[in-house]
Design a protein around this motif. Sequence first.
Motif, short mmCIF file in Angstrom:
data_model
loop_
_atom_site.label_atom_id
_atom_site.label_comp_id
_atom_site.label_asym_id
_atom_site.label_seq_id
_atom_site.Cartn_x
_atom_site.Cartn_y
_atom_site.Cartn_z
N GLY A 247 -16.01 10.88 12.96
CA GLY A 247 -17.44 10.62 12.91
C GLY A 247 -18.25 11.91 12.88
N GLY A 248 -17.82 12.89 13.68
CA GLY A 248 -18.49 14.19 13.66
C GLY A 248 -18.37 14.87 12.31
N GLN B 193 -16.04 9.66 4.85
CA GLN B 193 -16.22 8.22 5.06
C GLN B 193 -14.88 7.50 5.03
N GLY B 194 -14.02 7.87 4.07
CA GLY B 194 -12.69 7.26 3.99
C GLY B 194 -11.86 7.55 5.22
N ALA B 195 -11.92 8.80 5.70
CA ALA B 195 -11.16 9.17 6.90
C ALA B 195 -11.66 8.41 8.12
N LEU B 196 -12.97 8.24 8.25
CA LEU B 196 -13.52 7.51 9.39
C LEU B 196 -13.10 6.05 9.35
N ARG B 197 -13.16 5.44 8.17
CA ARG B 197 -12.74 4.04 8.07
C ARG B 197 -11.27 3.88 8.45
N SER B 198 -10.44 4.79 8.01
CA SER B 198 -9.03 4.72 8.38
C SER B 198 -8.85 4.87 9.89
N ALA B 199 -9.60 5.79 10.49
CA ALA B 199 -9.50 6.01 11.93
C ALA B 199 -9.91 4.77 12.71
N LEU C 99 0.81 -1.21 0.00
CA LEU C 99 0.00 0.00 0.00
C LEU C 99 0.84 1.26 0.00
N GLY C 100 2.08 1.18 0.50
CA GLY C 100 2.92 2.37 0.55
C GLY C 100 2.30 3.43 1.44
N LEU C 101 2.11 4.63 0.88
CA LEU C 101 1.57 5.74 1.66
C LEU C 101 0.04 5.76 1.67
N ARG C 102 -0.58 4.82 0.98
CA ARG C 102 -2.04 4.78 0.99
C ARG C 102 -2.54 4.08 2.25
N ARG C 103 -3.65 4.56 2.77
CA ARG C 103 -4.20 4.00 4.00
C ARG C 103 -5.14 2.85 3.67
N ALA C 104 -4.98 1.76 4.44
CA ALA C 104 -5.80 0.57 4.18
C ALA C 104 -7.28 0.89 4.33
N GLY C 105 -7.64 1.65 5.38
CA GLY C 105 -9.04 1.98 5.60
C GLY C 105 -9.63 2.79 4.47
N ASP C 106 -8.83 3.70 3.92
CA ASP C 106 -9.32 4.52 2.82
C ASP C 106 -9.56 3.67 1.57
N LEU C 107 -8.62 2.78 1.25
CA LEU C 107 -8.80 1.91 0.09
C LEU C 107 -9.98 0.97 0.30
N LEU C 108 -10.16 0.48 1.53
CA LEU C 108 -11.31 -0.36 1.82
C LEU C 108 -12.61 0.41 1.59
#
Length: 556
Positions: free
Chosen positions: A232-233, A198-204, A114-123
């Motif tokens: 979430g907010g 949504q991508g940021a929340l999944r990553s968090a 994934l390198g610099l990509r976040r797994a949660g964001d790609l998910l």
Amino acid sequence: MRRDVMRVLGLWRGHAGWLLAGVAVAVVSALAGVALLVLAARVISGAVAQGQGGAVALTGFGFTALLWLRPVMLFRPVARYLERLVTHEATFRALAMMRVWFFTRLAQRLPAGLGLRRAGDLLGRLVADVEALDGLYLRVIVPGAASLAVVLTLALMVGAAQPGLAAILALPLAAALALPVLLAPAAARAGTHVAEAQGALRSAVVEPLTGLEDTLAANGEALAGRRVAAEGGALARAQSALARRAAWGGAMGSLLTQVALLGSVAWALSTREQALAVGLMAIFLAIAAAEALGLMPRAGAALAAAAAAAHRLFEAADTPEPVPDPAVPAAPPKGHALRLSGVTFAWAPDRPAVFDGLDLDVPEGARIALLGPSGTGKSTLAALLLKFAAPQAGLITLGGVEIATLAASELRRRVAWLTQDARLFDDTIAANLRLAAPEASDAALWQALDRAQVGDVVRGLPEGLETVCGEAGGRFSGGQTRRIALARTLLSPAPVLILDEPAAGLDADTERAFLATLDEATAGRTVILILHRLIGVERPTRILRLVGGRAIPATG
């Protein structure tokens, strides 16, 4: 926005038959609703014209309308059922294709991880953004086509008798039909904010859970919780903004349909008695149009959300391939001797070179031990040999053929890599092994497990090959996990094996036992054994050390 939407539709061409069938059924269903209300208007106007309250006195068109009323009433729910059935089947097929397409594109563009990509964001992109595309078809295209068919039918039917009434009726409805498209560009910004949130929340959520032991050991669960709450907010605020825009669109759409209905009522009340049938038909058509257009207020928000999701998908999917395949790949080599000549490589222009004029020969059947501390380029060499990266200078050949001219799939059929952090996936042992050989028989799986000296362990399990490994192989100990991963590598028919720190993370006794296994398990193949150090059981035919970006014979 339009470009992204059109690209999605282009990718869906393979399912055009199902998609068009869904639109056609939706149009037929909507027109059946129009026909039902037109027939009702005919019956009522016929009864009024004769001054009778019952249908028994109907004659002419009124009686004919009454005869058709029952079959149309029975056909309408059947059409609605078929509409749901066909449109959802078309959607499921199109979204399944999009997931496979997106995963394939990512696999081509992220071969080294994934390198610099976040797994949660790609998910999130693979799941939520692909799911959001269903709105493009189910909440924009299908109701839009049905509503357009209703408005055109209404205009033609009423316009043939009363052009003025047709204008009163059709113009507000046409404006309601165009409203989602007009509002979509503004809503697209809100949709983009929702998709990003949504991508940021999944990553968090995903990142602290993926490394939960480290999170808990650092007493960081409170910090992780605050981050989840903050993201979430942010998502709630973005969704509220999009919902407000959808509500405004819905209110304006409802207002326009009510204008058409009230205009028809006013015209009917002011018309002459002989035009009463047309007036009643216009009122009923306005009701039918309101029903068809009832789904359109959400179309603007759905279009915006789908466009934002498509943009995020294409943003990740269009990342340049690190090593694209040649347009016309060379013929596969007959041999498998490896040679690196004058190879220079750095991971980025602003980073120091990992290799500077590296020369290395690996003849067929050789067993090379490549030593060096972390950061000297041992794993980088493996990445270059499998075309996960390409050198800035120099040549790498396999069997005398430059690997840059080979298709990556052909190269990786000849070179297999047991990575330093080889994973077992949350699937059965058999499924994990068949990643290397999808058509392998159970007998071949047992042979690979036995060669990796873990067959007896698997035989002792109640479910044998069907035992689920758990996330990251959590069902097994570290040594067992490495041996199953080795069995997967051995199952590959590749004549060249790269074993990258194969005993990483094992205790001393388990490490010695595992490395002692390799000599027998890899017999008959070319082996590049990447290690920090030798412990005396590896039996290489040649020992090299990476120093200063070059491979030199090891001394002592």
